[in-house]
Design an enzyme around this catalytic site. Structure first.
Site, mmCIF file in Angstrom:
data_model
loop_
_atom_site.group_PDB
_atom_site.id
_atom_site.type_symbol
_atom_site.label_atom_id
_atom_site.label_comp_id
_atom_site.label_asym_id
_atom_site.label_seq_id
_atom_site.Cartn_x
_atom_site.Cartn_y
_atom_site.Cartn_z
ATOM 1 N N LYS A 190 0.833 -1.222 0.000
ATOM 2 C CA LYS A 190 0.000 0.000 0.000
ATOM 3 C C LYS A 190 0.861 1.263 0.000
ATOM 4 O O LYS A 190 0.434 2.299 -0.516
ATOM 5 C CB LYS A 190 -1.006 -0.029 1.156
ATOM 6 N N ASP A 243 -5.823 -0.237 4.951
ATOM 7 C CA ASP A 243 -4.661 0.661 4.980
ATOM 8 C C ASP A 243 -4.471 1.331 3.615
ATOM 9 O O ASP A 243 -4.008 2.475 3.524
ATOM 10 C CB ASP A 243 -3.411 -0.142 5.375
ATOM 11 N N THR A 247 -4.180 5.415 3.164
ATOM 12 C CA THR A 247 -2.989 6.110 2.653
ATOM 13 C C THR A 247 -3.204 6.660 1.245
ATOM 14 O O THR A 247 -2.470 7.551 0.829
ATOM 15 C CB THR A 247 -1.754 5.193 2.697
HETATM 16 O O1 LIG Z 1 1.150 3.288 7.511
HETATM 17 C C1 LIG Z 1 0.578 4.324 7.738
HETATM 18 C C2 LIG Z 1 -0.850 4.403 8.066
HETATM 19 O O2 LIG Z 1 -1.412 3.148 8.256
HETATM 20 C C3 LIG Z 1 1.311 5.598 7.631
HETATM 21 O O3 LIG Z 1 1.385 5.913 6.297
HETATM 22 P P1 LIG Z 1 2.591 6.765 5.739
HETATM 23 O O4 LIG Z 1 3.843 5.990 6.099
HETATM 24 O O5 LIG Z 1 2.356 6.883 4.298
HETATM 25 O O6 LIG Z 1 2.530 8.078 6.466
#
Ligand SMILES: O=C(CO)COP(=O)(O)O
Ligand SMILES: NC(=O)C1=CN([C@@H]2O[C@H](COP(=O)(O)OP(=O)(O)OC[C@H]3O[C@@H](n4cnc5c(N)ncnc54)[C@H](OP(=O)(O)O)[C@@H]3O)[C@@H](O)[C@H]2O)C=CC1
Length: 326
Positions: A190, A243, A247
């Site tokens: 993701k 997730d 994101t």
């Molecule tokens: O894993 C995350 C949310 O689940 C954090 O995402 P980022 O690392 O893209 O900030």
């Protein structure tokens, strides 16, 4: 099974700090390890970590730079970046008690070896029990006590359930599973896909393209997951689709924010770890070894490596042959 009275969080970045807060809220006795002694002393005295600004650390959380001391806790959460997990666990293993659960909290795949996080733990600390925590949860939301739900996976179901009981609270809701690999794949993939979606938003390709890319991203995450034995309910669960949705829809994500900056032709956000950047080339190698097509992730990898411009990569996606939806 032990009640896991003591928890050490290894890595005092944004996520490690949020997890220390979570464990303290759940009633554990918590130690937070920072690699830099000055950094540890500063957090201990100010109760504030510049990596997670505005969050006050509970007074009973101990902050240390002594890894040997931290490694003796009854449960270990490793919250360093994915590419540094092995180095830390190598040291932890020399101090930890046998059969201690070591929960990987990073999202990624190791360069060179293509190992997932729990595989690294199994190699570096063969007497420990590897587990993985992943799911839609921004450190800031978690630390502030906003409601979050994540997945915690360990091979042994009773252990996974005990770990969830030890960490869960009214606002931090871990669900348990034994599908370790499924959870790892969702978290790693993701991040790469969020960069792609950020790029499309930065290029002003529209909300329809954002939804299409997120969905086709999920299709390729699922293809890789199936090839590597992940369960479908994990791929559509919190650590997979959940997730990915988070994101790919919020500039609060550092991966999405990196994509946004690239898409707009702006400088990349300074000092913000975007794990998808280091994961992209490994994910592509892994997919190729399984004969799995991941065109969206490949586009990200080729942009990040400079092999392709953003416009050429987008045009490559738009001129792919039409095919059946799966
Ligand atoms: O894993 C995350 C949310 O689940 C954090 O995402 P980022 O690392 O893209 O900030
Ligand atoms: N932030 C979030 O919302 C979430 C993050 N994650 C995952 O957690 C992991 C860590 O991210 P996050 O905490 O946000 O990142 P940060 O950049 O905030 O922090 C990274 C931490 O790792 C430490 N570190 C870096 N290199 C090493 C090393 N070689 N040895 C030991 N420690 C090291 C850094 O130490 P120093 O401060 O000294 O540089 C810092 O404390 C990533 O895999 C991320 O995907 C997962 C869910 C949510």
């Amino acid at each position: 099974m032990t009640a896991f009275r003591s928890v050490a969080v290894i890595g005092a970045g944004a996520w490690g700090t949020a997890l220390a807060t979570v464990a303290a809220r759940a009633g554990r006795s918590v130690m937070l390890w920072a690699r830099n002694a000055d950094h540890a002393a500063r957090i201990a005295s100010t109760r504030d970590n510049p990596r997670l600004p505005g969050v006050r650390l509970a007074p009973d959380i101990l902050v240390t730079s002594d890894l040997a001391e931290a490694s003796r806790a009854e449960m270990l959460l490793i919250a360093t970046p994915a590419q540094h997990l092995r180095g830390v666990v190598n040291i932890v293993a020399t101090h930890a008690t046998a059969a201690v659960p070591i929960i990987a909290c990073a999202k990624g795949v190791e360069h060179g070896t293509h190992r997932f996080m729990t595989e690294i733990i199994a190699e570096a600390a063969p007497h420990a029990i590897p587990a993985i925590l992943s799911g839609p949860s921004f450190a800031d939301d978690v630390a502030r006590g906003l409601p979050t739900a994540v997945t915690l996976a360990a091979k042994d179901e009773a252990l996974a359930s005990a770990l969830v009981q030890a960490l869960g609270s009214a606002t931090f809701r871990p669900y348990h599973t034994t599908d370790v690999r499924g959870v790892e794949i969702g978290g790693a993939a993701k991040n790469v896909l969020a960069i792609a979606v950020g790029i499309s938003v930065g290029r002003k390709l529209g909300a329809s393209a954002q939804a299409a890319l997120t969905t086709r991203g999920f299709a390729e995450l699922s293809r890789l997951g199936r090839a590597l034995g992940a369960r479908s309910e994990t791929l559509t669960g919190l650590s997979g689709l959940g997730d990915l949705i988070l994101t790919c829809s919020s500039p609060q994500s550092r991966n999405f924010a990196l994509g946004l900056a690239l898409g707009r032709g702006e400088p990349r956000p300074a000092g913000k770890l975007a794990e998808g950047e280091s994961t992209a080339p490994v994910l592509i190698e892994l997919a190729a070894s399984q004969n799995v097509e991941m065109p969206v992730s490949e586009a990200v990898a080729s942009i990040l490596s400079g092999r392709s411009t953003i416009d050429a990569a987008i045009s490559g996606l738009l001129t792919r042959p039409f095919k059946a939806e799966e």
